[in-house]
Design a protein around this motif. Sequence first.
Motif, PDB file in Angstrom:
ATOM      1  N   VAL A   1      35.791  39.519  31.314  1.00  0.00           N
ATOM      2  CA  VAL A   1      34.771  38.137  31.631  1.00  0.00           C
ATOM      3  C   VAL A   1      34.717  37.332  30.570  1.00  0.00           C
ATOM      4  N   GLY A   2      34.868  37.742  29.292  1.00  0.00           N
ATOM      5  CA  GLY A   2      34.640  37.177  27.943  1.00  0.00           C
ATOM      6  C   GLY A   2      35.651  36.539  27.785  1.00  0.00           C
ATOM      7  N   TYR A   3      37.063  36.916  28.024  1.00  0.00           N
ATOM      8  CA  TYR A   3      38.187  36.254  27.550  1.00  0.00           C
ATOM      9  C   TYR A   3      38.951  35.741  28.680  1.00  0.00           C
ATOM     10  N   GLY A   4      38.589  36.113  30.048  1.00  0.00           N
ATOM     11  CA  GLY A   4      39.463  35.359  31.298  1.00  0.00           C
ATOM     12  C   GLY A   4      39.507  34.064  31.104  1.00  0.00           C
ATOM     13  N   ALA A   5      40.618  33.528  31.798  1.00  0.00           N
ATOM     14  CA  ALA A   5      40.839  31.948  31.763  1.00  0.00           C
ATOM     15  C   ALA A   5      40.142  31.449  33.221  1.00  0.00           C
ATOM     16  N   ALA A   6      40.613  32.161  34.189  1.00  0.00           N
ATOM     17  CA  ALA A   6      40.226  31.810  35.635  1.00  0.00           C
ATOM     18  C   ALA A   6      38.765  32.597  35.792  1.00  0.00           C
ATOM     19  N   ARG A   7      37.795  31.815  36.166  1.00  0.00           N
ATOM     20  CA  ARG A   7      36.531  32.126  36.283  1.00  0.00           C
ATOM     21  C   ARG A   7      36.263  33.249  37.512  1.00  0.00           C
ATOM     22  N   LEU A   8      36.863  32.921  38.405  1.00  0.00           N
ATOM     23  CA  LEU A   8      36.509  33.766  39.903  1.00  0.00           C
ATOM     24  C   LEU A   8      37.483  35.427  39.672  1.00  0.00           C
ATOM     25  N   ARG A   9      38.619  35.166  38.891  1.00  0.00           N
ATOM     26  CA  ARG A   9      39.278  36.144  38.913  1.00  0.00           C
ATOM     27  C   ARG A   9      38.831  37.108  37.772  1.00  0.00           C
ATOM     28  N   SER A  10      38.420  36.493  36.643  1.00  0.00           N
ATOM     29  CA  SER A  10      38.031  37.383  35.605  1.00  0.00           C
ATOM     30  C   SER A  10      36.607  37.818  36.186  1.00  0.00           C
ATOM     31  N   LEU A  11      35.733  37.299  36.878  1.00  0.00           N
ATOM     32  CA  LEU A  11      34.613  37.690  37.264  1.00  0.00           C
ATOM     33  C   LEU A  11      34.592  39.066  38.217  1.00  0.00           C
ATOM     34  N   LEU A  12      35.750  38.799  39.113  1.00  0.00           N
ATOM     35  CA  LEU A  12      35.939  39.868  40.256  1.00  0.00           C
ATOM     36  C   LEU A  12      36.515  41.187  39.204  1.00  0.00           C
ATOM     37  N   LEU A  13      37.542  40.930  38.315  1.00  0.00           N
ATOM     38  CA  LEU A  13      37.959  42.175  37.795  1.00  0.00           C
ATOM     39  C   LEU A  13      36.945  42.705  36.634  1.00  0.00           C
ATOM     40  N   GLY A  14      36.067  41.773  36.160  1.00  0.00           N
ATOM     41  CA  GLY A  14      35.074  42.156  35.138  1.00  0.00           C
ATOM     42  C   GLY A  14      33.941  43.111  35.915  1.00  0.00           C
ATOM     43  N   GLY A  15      33.633  42.727  37.157  1.00  0.00           N
ATOM     44  CA  GLY A  15      32.703  43.462  38.148  1.00  0.00           C
ATOM     45  C   GLY A  15      33.247  44.764  38.432  1.00  0.00           C
ATOM     46  N   LEU A  16      34.519  44.703  38.756  1.00  0.00           N
ATOM     47  CA  LEU A  16      35.466  46.132  39.001  1.00  0.00           C
ATOM     48  C   LEU A  16      35.501  47.184  37.915  1.00  0.00           C
ATOM     49  N   GLY A  17      35.702  46.565  36.868  1.00  0.00           N
ATOM     50  CA  GLY A  17      35.590  47.393  35.638  1.00  0.00           C
ATOM     51  C   GLY A  17      34.284  48.111  35.097  1.00  0.00           C
ATOM     52  N   THR A  18      33.189  47.039  35.373  1.00  0.00           N
ATOM     53  CA  THR A  18      31.872  47.300  35.002  1.00  0.00           C
ATOM     54  C   THR A  18      31.415  48.523  36.028  1.00  0.00           C
ATOM     55  N   GLY A  19      31.615  48.263  37.269  1.00  0.00           N
ATOM     56  CA  GLY A  19      31.512  49.084  38.214  1.00  0.00           C
ATOM     57  C   GLY A  19      32.071  50.525  38.298  1.00  0.00           C
ATOM     58  N   VAL A  20      33.332  50.640  37.876  1.00  0.00           N
ATOM     59  CA  VAL A  20      34.095  51.952  37.705  1.00  0.00           C
ATOM     60  C   VAL A  20      33.539  52.422  36.587  1.00  0.00           C
ATOM     61  N   GLY A  21      33.267  51.577  35.391  1.00  0.00           N
ATOM     62  CA  GLY A  21      32.596  52.438  34.405  1.00  0.00           C
ATOM     63  C   GLY A  21      31.265  53.073  34.709  1.00  0.00           C
ATOM     64  N   VAL A  22      30.516  52.550  35.530  1.00  0.00           N
ATOM     65  CA  VAL A  22      29.208  53.243  35.887  1.00  0.00           C
ATOM     66  C   VAL A  22      29.765  54.471  36.586  1.00  0.00           C
ATOM     67  N   ALA A  23      30.507  54.487  37.653  1.00  0.00           N
ATOM     68  CA  ALA A  23      31.038  55.575  38.414  1.00  0.00           C
ATOM     69  C   ALA A  23      31.596  56.602  37.487  1.00  0.00           C
ATOM     70  N   ALA A  24      32.701  56.373  36.757  1.00  0.00           N
ATOM     71  CA  ALA A  24      32.990  57.395  35.706  1.00  0.00           C
ATOM     72  C   ALA A  24      32.221  58.000  34.916  1.00  0.00           C
ATOM     73  N   MET A  25      31.237  57.151  34.377  1.00  0.00           N
ATOM     74  CA  MET A  25      30.335  58.019  33.584  1.00  0.00           C
ATOM     75  C   MET A  25      29.424  58.972  34.344  1.00  0.00           C
ATOM     76  N   HIS A  26      29.035  58.500  35.497  1.00  0.00           N
ATOM     77  CA  HIS A  26      28.314  59.550  36.404  1.00  0.00           C
ATOM     78  C   HIS A  26      28.948  60.716  36.659  1.00  0.00           C
ATOM     79  N   TYR A  27      30.165  60.771  37.057  1.00  0.00           N
ATOM     80  CA  TYR A  27      30.967  61.963  37.532  1.00  0.00           C
ATOM     81  C   TYR A  27      31.187  62.669  36.250  1.00  0.00           C
TER      82      TYR A  27
END
Length: 260
Positions: A101-127
């Motif tokens: 999100v911080g360094y992505g040039a395309a706003r929508l693409r970086s937001l979707l990828l950032g959300g994916l990374g953050t969400g996967v981080g939440v799940a990875a920590m849990h399991y």
Amino acid sequence: MGHIHHFSAGWVSPVLAYAMACVGSALGLRCTVRALAAEGRSRRNWLLTASVAIGAGIWTMHFIAMLGFGVTGSPIRYDVPLTVLSLLVAVVVVGAGVFTVGYGAARLRSLLLGGLGTGVGVAAMHYLGMAALRLHGNVGYDPLLVALSVAIAVAAATAALWAALSVRGAAGAAIASLVMGLAVTSMHYTGMAAVNIDLTPTRAPVAGATAMEFIFPLTVLLGSSLFLTVAFVALSPTAQERAASASAESFREAELPTSP
């Protein structure tokens, strides 16, 4: 099959867990917004702080909630190295999302990828945190509920990042942190609903540390650090405030009469 208790500590553990998830999310999302207004080393430092805040908030929420977890017929212990690794994984994987999100040039693409990374981080920590669980038996999961828990984490993390970056002011920050806190907590309890335990009756001791020996002191330490950092970030001026202050100062200097 062991009978599982998720609320053996009453409503204290889920309410406190949600509060810690919101605190970590509020700090992390606020730091992400600050990062986008900064450049160079300052941007990187804000993003690092955001990664640690969200990762530590997720970890603290999970293990506060786990203080209410119990299984009839077996003591519960935690593998210390795996528990610490789950914290590091949360920070690193969430960090990948936040930096996108911080360094992505395309706003929508970086937001979707950032959300994916953050969400996967939440799940990875849990399991990974659940993999640190030690008891008399084997832990299994319902794959459909596991998939649902990951989807909840990704969807709500993306929504929280969008709210943090799109809705200005204190209201936007509050909504984003509440959404992110709800994401982490919902993901946790959905993931816990997926758990089934096949007990192996034995009198042998269970290896690992109890929650009070290791988990509780570490959650108190991380929680206190998060609260102090939230206070520091809330009180520190934003880039715009510093620029406005410098502009006002230069204006005052220009207005001062020069001595003959």
